[in-house]
Design an enzyme around this catalytic site. Structure first.
Site, mmCIF file in Angstrom:
data_model
loop_
_atom_site.group_PDB
_atom_site.id
_atom_site.type_symbol
_atom_site.label_atom_id
_atom_site.label_comp_id
_atom_site.label_asym_id
_atom_site.label_seq_id
_atom_site.Cartn_x
_atom_site.Cartn_y
_atom_site.Cartn_z
ATOM 1 N N CYS A 88 1.839 4.134 0.913
ATOM 2 C CA CYS A 88 2.359 4.396 2.252
ATOM 3 C C CYS A 88 2.977 3.127 2.848
ATOM 4 C CB CYS A 88 1.265 4.995 3.134
ATOM 5 S SG CYS A 88 1.910 5.792 4.610
ATOM 6 N N HIS A 206 -1.359 9.367 -0.117
ATOM 7 C CA HIS A 206 -2.554 8.519 -0.089
ATOM 8 C C HIS A 206 -3.587 8.959 -1.129
ATOM 9 C CE1 HIS A 206 -1.949 6.183 3.667
ATOM 10 N NE2 HIS A 206 -1.202 7.210 4.026
ATOM 11 N N GLU A 208 -6.127 7.389 -2.140
ATOM 12 C CA GLU A 208 -7.481 6.972 -1.751
ATOM 13 C C GLU A 208 -8.138 7.969 -0.791
ATOM 14 O OE1 GLU A 208 -4.793 5.949 -0.393
ATOM 15 O OE2 GLU A 208 -5.090 5.462 1.712
#
Lengths: 233, 83
Positions: A88, A206, A208
């Site tokens: 990002c 994302h 994560e």
């Protein structure tokens, strides 16, 4: 080699702790934070540039972060073949730093878009994607950005295609890429690209945020596991 | 010393969703003749130099390396001597 991850912390990073948590608690590997004012990379062998709003996104996203002391070391590290993943805002910083080609424009809708999207993996032979099972037509990973509308000149796009540098494209759950599922107006539905050497990945989604089964999705693990396997085997 | 005034414009070939959205507001205002709204940036600062050539070089560096992204933006500037 036992992998050691480093998560860079800029003023305004806000996904740094998520990335740290995933590496340490979910995947059980060594990880450390790297402060933006330092230039010592602490012997890490993977660098994560996390999401957030570094330096308030002032001027252009990633534009000021790119000149922080740690980034000189990150650029050196990447040029010597070190593994770097920008997520990002981290992707935006990689573009500003010139480690990846192109720029991010404001989303075509002008909206900040925060939702789960599907990604078709266009290149499964990278060190970031080798663990994505071939039977998976699409992986589900959230996006959260206002400027993820990838733009590059035609020459650059052609080069990306010719060298297989487009890693992820926005798709539907069956991996079909179309305008309808493009959340931000990115050219060619681009969600993630790698450099020519294959050691630097930038992606808007994302991973994560899609690693803990408690959160209902774990496809993000494939990406971190690919890196870990690459380094351990 | 010089006062630098920089204007940064999005390249004509690059879409400007922000300009488009703002122009919709013009239509809602009933301003029917407004077309091709494009939004850029205006930046001003001082350059502590008495040499115009040196000042220009520094402003160009500032613009090329940080203030503008040459992939999508063009810039122009004026330098006015301040006594």
């Amino acid at each position: 080699m036992k992998p050691k991850f480093g998560v860079v912390v800029f003023p305004g990073s806000n996904c740094d702790h998520d990335a740290y948590f995933v590496i340490k608690k979910i995947l059980g590997h060594e990880v450390t934070f790297l402060w933006h004012k330092e230039n010592n990379l602490d012997d890490v062998n993977v660098i994560i540039l996390p999401g957030g709003f570094s330096y308030g996104d002032y001027l252009r996203t990633g534009a000021i972060a790119r000149f922080s002391p740690i980034m000189n070391s990150v650029i050196d590290f990447a040029n010597k073949g070190g593994i770097v993943i920008g997520i990002c805002n981290g992707f935006q910083i990689l573009l500003e730093a010139g480690l990846l080609p192109g720029v991010m424009l404001r989303n075509i809708s002008l909206q900040f878009v925060c939702k789960d999207v599907y990604l078709s993996t266009e290149n499964t032979s990278t060190l970031f994607t080798s663990e994505i099972p071939s039977e998976k037509k699409a992986i589900k990973i959230p996006i959260a950005h206002g400027e993820g509308n990838y733009f590059a000149t035609e020459d650059v796009l052609k080069e990306l295609e010719d060298n297989n540098q487009i890693v992820f494209k926005y798709s539907d759950s069956n991996g079909v890429v179309s305008d309808e599922v493009n959340p931000n107006g990115s050219l060619l539905n681009i969600a993630g690209i790698i450099n020519k050497k294959g050691n630097v990945l930038g992606m808007m989604p994302h991973p994560e945020r899609a690693c803990d089964s408690v959160l209902g999705k774990t496809d993000g693990q494939f990406i971190f596991k690919s890196i870990i396997n690459y380094l351990t085997n | 010393m010089f006062k630098a005034k920089v204007i940064i414009k999005r390249r004509p070939s690059i879409l400007d969703p922000q300009g488009k959205a703002v122009e919709k507001g013009a239509q809602h205002l009933g301003l029917t003749n407004i077309r091709n709204t494009r939004i850029g940036k205006y930046i001003e600062f001082d350059v502590l130099s008495d040499n115009r050539e040196e000042a220009e070089k520094e402003v160009n560096d500032y613009c090329n390396k940080l203030l503008a992204n040459p992939i999508m933006e063009d810039y122009e500037f004026t330098l006015e001597e301040v006594k």
